[in-house]
Design an enzyme around this catalytic site. Structure first.
Site, PDB file in Angstrom:
ATOM      1  N   ASP A 122      41.283  42.132  35.329  1.00  0.00           N
ATOM      2  CA  ASP A 122      41.266  41.166  36.318  1.00  0.00           C
ATOM      3  C   ASP A 122      41.421  41.681  37.759  1.00  0.00           C
ATOM      4  O   ASP A 122      42.055  42.642  37.836  1.00  0.00           O
ATOM      5  CB  ASP A 122      42.546  40.182  35.945  1.00  0.00           C
ATOM      6  CG  ASP A 122      42.818  39.114  37.056  1.00  0.00           C
ATOM      7  OD1 ASP A 122      41.829  38.228  37.447  1.00  0.00           O
ATOM      8  OD2 ASP A 122      43.799  39.439  37.868  1.00  0.00           O
TER       9      ASP A 122
ATOM     10  N   ASP B  91      42.073  39.769  41.434  1.00  0.00           N
ATOM     11  CA  ASP B  91      43.300  39.363  42.255  1.00  0.00           C
ATOM     12  C   ASP B  91      44.516  39.173  41.519  1.00  0.00           C
ATOM     13  O   ASP B  91      44.699  38.831  40.583  1.00  0.00           O
ATOM     14  CB  ASP B  91      43.075  37.824  42.663  1.00  0.00           C
ATOM     15  CG  ASP B  91      41.738  37.797  43.647  1.00  0.00           C
ATOM     16  OD1 ASP B  91      40.590  37.976  42.951  1.00  0.00           O
ATOM     17  OD2 ASP B  91      41.781  37.861  44.884  1.00  0.00           O
TER      18      ASP B  91
ATOM     19  N   ASP C  20      46.914  38.887  35.348  1.00  0.00           N
ATOM     20  CA  ASP C  20      48.282  38.847  35.821  1.00  0.00           C
ATOM     21  C   ASP C  20      48.651  37.351  35.841  1.00  0.00           C
ATOM     22  O   ASP C  20      49.721  36.720  36.325  1.00  0.00           O
ATOM     23  CB  ASP C  20      48.158  38.989  37.660  1.00  0.00           C
ATOM     24  CG  ASP C  20      47.253  37.963  38.293  1.00  0.00           C
ATOM     25  OD1 ASP C  20      47.727  37.482  39.370  1.00  0.00           O
ATOM     26  OD2 ASP C  20      46.071  37.570  37.613  1.00  0.00           O
TER      27      ASP C  20
HETATM   28  O1  PGA Z   1      40.962  32.886  41.812  1.00  0.00           O
HETATM   29  C1  PGA Z   1      40.303  33.814  42.273  1.00  0.00           C
HETATM   30  O2  PGA Z   1      39.332  33.832  43.074  1.00  0.00           O
HETATM   31  C2  PGA Z   1      40.495  35.445  41.786  1.00  0.00           C
HETATM   32  O3  PGA Z   1      41.141  35.199  40.480  1.00  0.00           O
HETATM   33  P1  PGA Z   1      41.247  36.447  39.620  1.00  0.00           P
HETATM   34  O4  PGA Z   1      40.650  37.635  40.152  1.00  0.00           O
HETATM   35  O5  PGA Z   1      42.775  36.550  39.440  1.00  0.00           O
HETATM   36  O6  PGA Z   1      40.438  36.183  38.401  1.00  0.00           O
HETATM   37 MG    MG Z   2      44.289  37.298  38.816  1.00  0.00          MG
END
Ligand code: PGA
Ligand code: MG
Length: 228
Positions: free
Chosen positions: A15, A17, A178
């Site tokens: 993942d 973010d 996360d």
């Molecule tokens: O919500 C977002 O834009 C990113 O979310 P993620 O990278 O944790 O999947």
């Molecule tokens: Mg994330």
């Protein structure tokens, strides 16, 4: 009891973010600029952090209504989204940096010969420049963004698509994330899932989630797996 570690996997999907990159400050800066352009009250970093995880549209809606699920006025949202995206494009990699252990973990996974992909709910037009600016882009043979497929996490579609791409079964795939979006997608896809404790799980502890392990860093995750 037979210890379940190390788990035998062929590929690792990660993942973005809250797992690879600490992106909240840039996401919050764009939210602050949008709020001021729309003459809305300012918003603090922790509140924006609690809104991250379900893609840019849901993030903007949450900033507009200051609520996780309520819908904003449609006309206001149609004005706000392009304003947010303009500001986020301006600052997308200004402060975002890999978390401790991320580069070392990616290097160790690559060294060990695991195939790797990035699976994020962030829109592709932000994901690609951000991974390139932070030097992580070349670790992944595939990048699935929130708008790459008809469904995004917590739907299992991106994980099942990755299994098809790698030619493996879900039991041979590990997701490292996360938040609840990641564990729900992994459980629905029937693949393994580890979470890091430092990301954006709506301010909740990842210990509450249905997962296979909480790992302090990406590098620690490598110790809990072996090549299938
Ligand atoms: O919500 C977002 O834009 C990113 O979310 P993620 O990278 O944790 O999947
Ligand atoms: Mg994330």
């Amino acid at each position: 009891m037979q210890d379940k570690f190390p788990i035998a996997v062929k590929a690792v999907v990660i993942d973005l973010d809250g797992t690879l990159l600490h992106t909240a400050p840039d996401l919050a800066e764009a939210a602050t600029r949008m709020a001021s352009e729309l003459a809305l009250p300012p918003i603090d970093l922790d509140t924006v952090k609690s809104y991250i995880g379900n893609g840019v549209s849901r993030l903007v809606k949450r900033v507009l209504v200051r609520d996780m699920t309520a819908e904003p006025d449609a006309e206001l949202f149609s004005r706000a989204l392009p304003i947010y995206e303009k500001h986020y494009m301006d600052v997308v990699s200004a402060q975002s940096r890999p978390y401790p252990g991320v580069v070392e973990g990616l290097q160790a996974l690559k060294q060990a010969g695991y195939r790797m992909a990035c699976i994020t709910n962030k829109a592709e037009k932000f994901t690609v420049p951000l991974l390139k600016a932070t030097g992580l882009f070349d670790y992944f043979e595939m990048i699935l963004s929130g708008d790459s497929l008809p469904k995004k996490k917590p739907d299992p579609m991106p994980l099942l698509h990755a299994c098809e791409h790698f030619g493996i079964t879900p039991q041979e795939l590990l997701l490292i994330g996360d938040s609840l979006n990641d564990t729900q997608a992994a459980r629905a896809a029937k693949c393994h899932v580890f979470c890091v404790p430092y990301g954006y799980n709506r301010g909740r502890s990842v210990d509450e989630l249905d997962l296979d392990a909480v790992v302090p860093t990406l590098l620690d995750a490598v110790k809990l797996i072996k090549k299938a």
